[in-house]
Design a protein around this motif. Structure first.
Motif, PDB file in Angstrom:
ATOM      1  N   GLY A  48       0.087  -1.249   0.110  1.00 44.51           N
ATOM      2  CA  GLY A  48       0.130  -0.340  -0.391  1.00 44.51           C
ATOM      3  C   GLY A  48       1.108   1.392   0.022  1.00 44.51           C
ATOM      4  O   GLY A  48       2.003   1.587   0.060  1.00 44.51           O
ATOM      5  N   GLY A  49      -0.021   1.597  -0.092  1.00 47.84           N
ATOM      6  CA  GLY A  49       1.233   3.409  -0.007  1.00 47.84           C
ATOM      7  C   GLY A  49       1.261   4.049  -1.421  1.00 47.84           C
ATOM      8  O   GLY A  49       0.659   3.864  -2.579  1.00 47.84           O
ATOM      9  N   ASP A  50       1.142   5.713  -1.805  1.00 52.14           N
ATOM     10  CA  ASP A  50       1.535   5.724  -2.870  1.00 52.14           C
ATOM     11  C   ASP A  50       2.409   5.856  -3.164  1.00 52.14           C
ATOM     12  O   ASP A  50       3.889   6.382  -2.351  1.00 52.14           O
ATOM     13  CB  ASP A  50       0.764   7.409  -2.838  1.00 52.14           C
ATOM     14  CG  ASP A  50      -0.587   7.665  -2.867  1.00 52.14           C
ATOM     15  OD1 ASP A  50      -1.149   6.632  -2.831  1.00 52.14           O
ATOM     16  OD2 ASP A  50      -1.231   8.208  -2.059  1.00 52.14           O
ATOM     17  N   GLN A  51       3.041   5.489  -4.899  1.00 50.46           N
ATOM     18  CA  GLN A  51       3.937   6.064  -5.402  1.00 50.46           C
ATOM     19  C   GLN A  51       4.451   6.377  -6.077  1.00 50.46           C
ATOM     20  O   GLN A  51       2.916   6.883  -7.127  1.00 50.46           O
ATOM     21  CB  GLN A  51       4.368   4.016  -5.652  1.00 50.46           C
ATOM     22  CG  GLN A  51       5.149   3.321  -4.942  1.00 50.46           C
ATOM     23  CD  GLN A  51       5.021   2.922  -3.908  1.00 50.46           C
ATOM     24  OE1 GLN A  51       6.398   3.871  -4.022  1.00 50.46           O
ATOM     25  NE2 GLN A  51       4.920   2.948  -2.206  1.00 50.46           N
ATOM     26  N   ARG A  52       6.119   7.092  -7.011  1.00 53.94           N
ATOM     27  CA  ARG A  52       5.075   7.974  -7.922  1.00 53.94           C
ATOM     28  C   ARG A  52       5.324   7.209  -9.147  1.00 53.94           C
ATOM     29  O   ARG A  52       4.916   7.975 -10.331  1.00 53.94           O
ATOM     30  CB  ARG A  52       7.382   8.213  -7.718  1.00 53.94           C
ATOM     31  CG  ARG A  52       8.596   7.799  -8.131  1.00 53.94           C
ATOM     32  CD  ARG A  52       9.360   7.905  -8.061  1.00 53.94           C
ATOM     33  NE  ARG A  52      11.034   7.012  -8.349  1.00 53.94           N
ATOM     34  CZ  ARG A  52      11.172   6.507  -9.189  1.00 53.94           C
ATOM     35  NH1 ARG A  52      10.513   7.562 -10.492  1.00 53.94           N
ATOM     36  NH2 ARG A  52      12.071   5.678  -9.230  1.00 53.94           N
ATOM     37  N   VAL A  53       5.025   5.766  -9.461  1.00 54.68           N
ATOM     38  CA  VAL A  53       4.619   5.251 -10.408  1.00 54.68           C
ATOM     39  C   VAL A  53       3.825   4.303 -10.103  1.00 54.68           C
ATOM     40  O   VAL A  53       3.554   3.540  -9.254  1.00 54.68           O
ATOM     41  CB  VAL A  53       6.125   4.422 -10.677  1.00 54.68           C
ATOM     42  CG1 VAL A  53       5.854   3.026 -11.964  1.00 54.68           C
ATOM     43  CG2 VAL A  53       7.084   4.658 -11.064  1.00 54.68           C
ATOM     44  N   ASP A  54       2.530   4.735 -11.639  1.00 54.41           N
ATOM     45  CA  ASP A  54       1.186   3.843 -10.619  1.00 54.41           C
ATOM     46  C   ASP A  54       1.699   1.951 -10.767  1.00 54.41           C
ATOM     47  O   ASP A  54       0.697   1.800 -10.224  1.00 54.41           O
ATOM     48  CB  ASP A  54       0.709   4.502 -11.446  1.00 54.41           C
ATOM     49  CG  ASP A  54       0.252   6.039 -11.294  1.00 54.41           C
ATOM     50  OD1 ASP A  54       0.538   6.431 -10.169  1.00 54.41           O
ATOM     51  OD2 ASP A  54      -0.449   6.703 -11.935  1.00 54.41           O
ATOM     52  N   ALA A  55       2.347   1.989 -12.234  1.00 54.80           N
ATOM     53  CA  ALA A  55       2.510   0.103 -12.296  1.00 54.80           C
ATOM     54  C   ALA A  55       3.264   0.004 -10.838  1.00 54.80           C
ATOM     55  O   ALA A  55       3.285  -1.299 -10.982  1.00 54.80           O
ATOM     56  CB  ALA A  55       3.797   0.360 -13.740  1.00 54.80           C
ATOM     57  N   TRP A  56       3.682   0.090 -10.038  1.00 50.29           N
ATOM     58  CA  TRP A  56       4.984  -0.176  -8.925  1.00 50.29           C
ATOM     59  C   TRP A  56       2.737  -0.647  -7.720  1.00 50.29           C
ATOM     60  O   TRP A  56       3.270  -1.609  -6.929  1.00 50.29           O
ATOM     61  CB  TRP A  56       5.120   0.919  -8.360  1.00 50.29           C
ATOM     62  CG  TRP A  56       6.305   0.817  -8.819  1.00 50.29           C
ATOM     63  CD1 TRP A  56       6.937   0.672 -10.046  1.00 50.29           C
ATOM     64  CD2 TRP A  56       7.504   1.908  -8.584  1.00 50.29           C
ATOM     65  NE1 TRP A  56       8.084   1.155 -10.528  1.00 50.29           N
ATOM     66  CE2 TRP A  56       8.460   2.317  -9.508  1.00 50.29           C
ATOM     67  CE3 TRP A  56       7.660   2.735  -7.517  1.00 50.29           C
ATOM     68  CZ2 TRP A  56       9.987   2.383  -9.878  1.00 50.29           C
ATOM     69  CZ3 TRP A  56       9.133   3.385  -7.493  1.00 50.29           C
ATOM     70  CH2 TRP A  56      10.296   3.493  -8.132  1.00 50.29           C
ATOM     71  N   GLU A  57       2.261  -0.126  -8.091  1.00 52.28           N
ATOM     72  CA  GLU A  57       1.006  -0.487  -6.454  1.00 52.28           C
ATOM     73  C   GLU A  57       0.489  -1.728  -6.988  1.00 52.28           C
ATOM     74  O   GLU A  57      -1.388  -1.334  -7.034  1.00 52.28           O
ATOM     75  CB  GLU A  57       0.617   1.701  -6.608  1.00 52.28           C
ATOM     76  CG  GLU A  57       0.861   2.567  -6.693  1.00 52.28           C
ATOM     77  CD  GLU A  57      -0.011   3.548  -6.544  1.00 52.28           C
ATOM     78  OE1 GLU A  57      -0.623   3.554  -6.559  1.00 52.28           O
ATOM     79  OE2 GLU A  57       0.591   4.231  -6.369  1.00 52.28           O
ATOM     80  N   ARG A  58       0.706  -2.732  -7.192  1.00 50.86           N
ATOM     81  CA  ARG A  58      -0.031  -3.596  -7.321  1.00 50.86           C
ATOM     82  C   ARG A  58       1.042  -5.105  -5.956  1.00 50.86           C
ATOM     83  O   ARG A  58       2.126  -4.428  -6.507  1.00 50.86           O
ATOM     84  CB  ARG A  58      -0.924  -4.052  -8.825  1.00 50.86           C
ATOM     85  CG  ARG A  58       0.656  -3.717  -9.088  1.00 50.86           C
ATOM     86  CD  ARG A  58       0.270  -3.818 -11.254  1.00 50.86           C
ATOM     87  NE  ARG A  58       0.440  -3.764 -12.214  1.00 50.86           N
ATOM     88  CZ  ARG A  58       1.639  -4.743 -12.751  1.00 50.86           C
ATOM     89  NH1 ARG A  58       1.951  -6.097 -12.206  1.00 50.86           N
ATOM     90  NH2 ARG A  58       2.540  -4.410 -13.755  1.00 50.86           N
TER      91      ARG A  58
END
Length: 267
Positions: free
Chosen positions: A100-110
């Motif tokens: 979880g948490g916001d990342q600077r690259v959307d593709a990392w959020e999974r």
């Protein structure tokens, strides 16, 4: 098993310590052709090519080639070896849950596997894996691999981007020369697996491998492209670093690196 691995790592560190010094002008050939490429591109940087068979180096900007910078995403090569060898991740294809948490690259959020995380240079994944490795084991491996200045600081958060771990282009090509020759104290199958992750292109008698890094992305920082060319049964490891002033500059890492290999008659 773990104690045996650490002993082997320390033996390699002792044997390799003599090669830790900076490259001097006596060991180096400055390439006017590569220098012209950087100058024409208006890029501040350095390029190092190490002929693993002949054990000599050539390239552009010796002073900068000996200067250390944050490895950023290029540390993922060593990090992947350390993570797999310590069991922090069971395999390249084990799916690790996203925390979880916001990342600077959307593709990392999974959720994703180590194989995919390497391809995406996923700092969030590698941060999770670093915490599984733990500070003691991380320090043992970084020290024993003689990776740059061998210091990651007091936190396992992305020290390869923001911490005190730094490495020079000369040290990058030496590290890669051990990787390509199966000279790191990890199982050969593991070394081969990590090498295959880095394959970019291939032809009839050559294969090009590489990995990139970008300190402080997407802001100004130092960018890397490192890897090796395997051609006609020989290995040539290389490292390029350059100042990135704006996002468009990042494209120069591969284009300038490939042009440098061409200027040296290898591509």
């Amino acid at each position: 098993m773990m104690k045996t691995l650490i002993v082997m790592l320390l033996l390699v560190a002792t044997a390799a310590s003599a090669a830790e010094r900076d490259v001097s002008t006596a060991d180096w050939h400055e390439s006017a052709a590569v220098a012209a490429l950087f100058q024409d591109a208006g890029v501040e940087g350095a390029f190092v090519l190490f002929d693993v068979t002949e054990q000599n180096m050539q390239g552009f900007n010796l002073r900068r080639a000996n200067q250390r910078y944050a490895p950023s995403g290029t540390f993922n090569i060593a990090h992947t070896l350390i993570g797999l060898s310590t069991g922090a991740v069971a395999s390249l294809d084990e799916i690790v849950p996203y925390r979880g948490g916001d990342q600077r690259v959307d593709a990392w959020e999974r959720d994703m596997s180590l194989r995919e995380a390497f391809t995406l240079a996923n700092d969030a994944f590698y941060q999770t894996m670093a915490r599984e490795i733990g500070p003691s084991q991380m320090q043992q491996h970084i020290s024993a691999l003689i990776y740059g200045n061998r210091e990651f600081g007091s936190t396992l958060d992305p020290f390869w981007e923001e911490g005190i771990l730094h490495i020079s282009a000369v040290e990058q090509v030496r590290f890669l020369s051990l990787l390509v020759r199966d000279a790191l104290p990890y199982p050969r199958e593991l070394l081969s697996t990590v090498r295959e992750l880095m394959l970019l292109e291939s032809g009839e008698n050559w294969q090009l491998y590489g990995d990139t890094g970008w300190e402080n992305a997407p802001e100004a920082g130092v960018g890397w492209w490192i890897g090796w060319l395997q051609k006609d049964g020989r290995w040539y490891t290389f490292a390029l670093n350059m100042d990135i002033e704006e996002p468009a500059d990042a494209n120069e890492r591969l284009s300038l690196g490939k042009a440098s290999l061409q200027a040296l008659g290898l591509l």
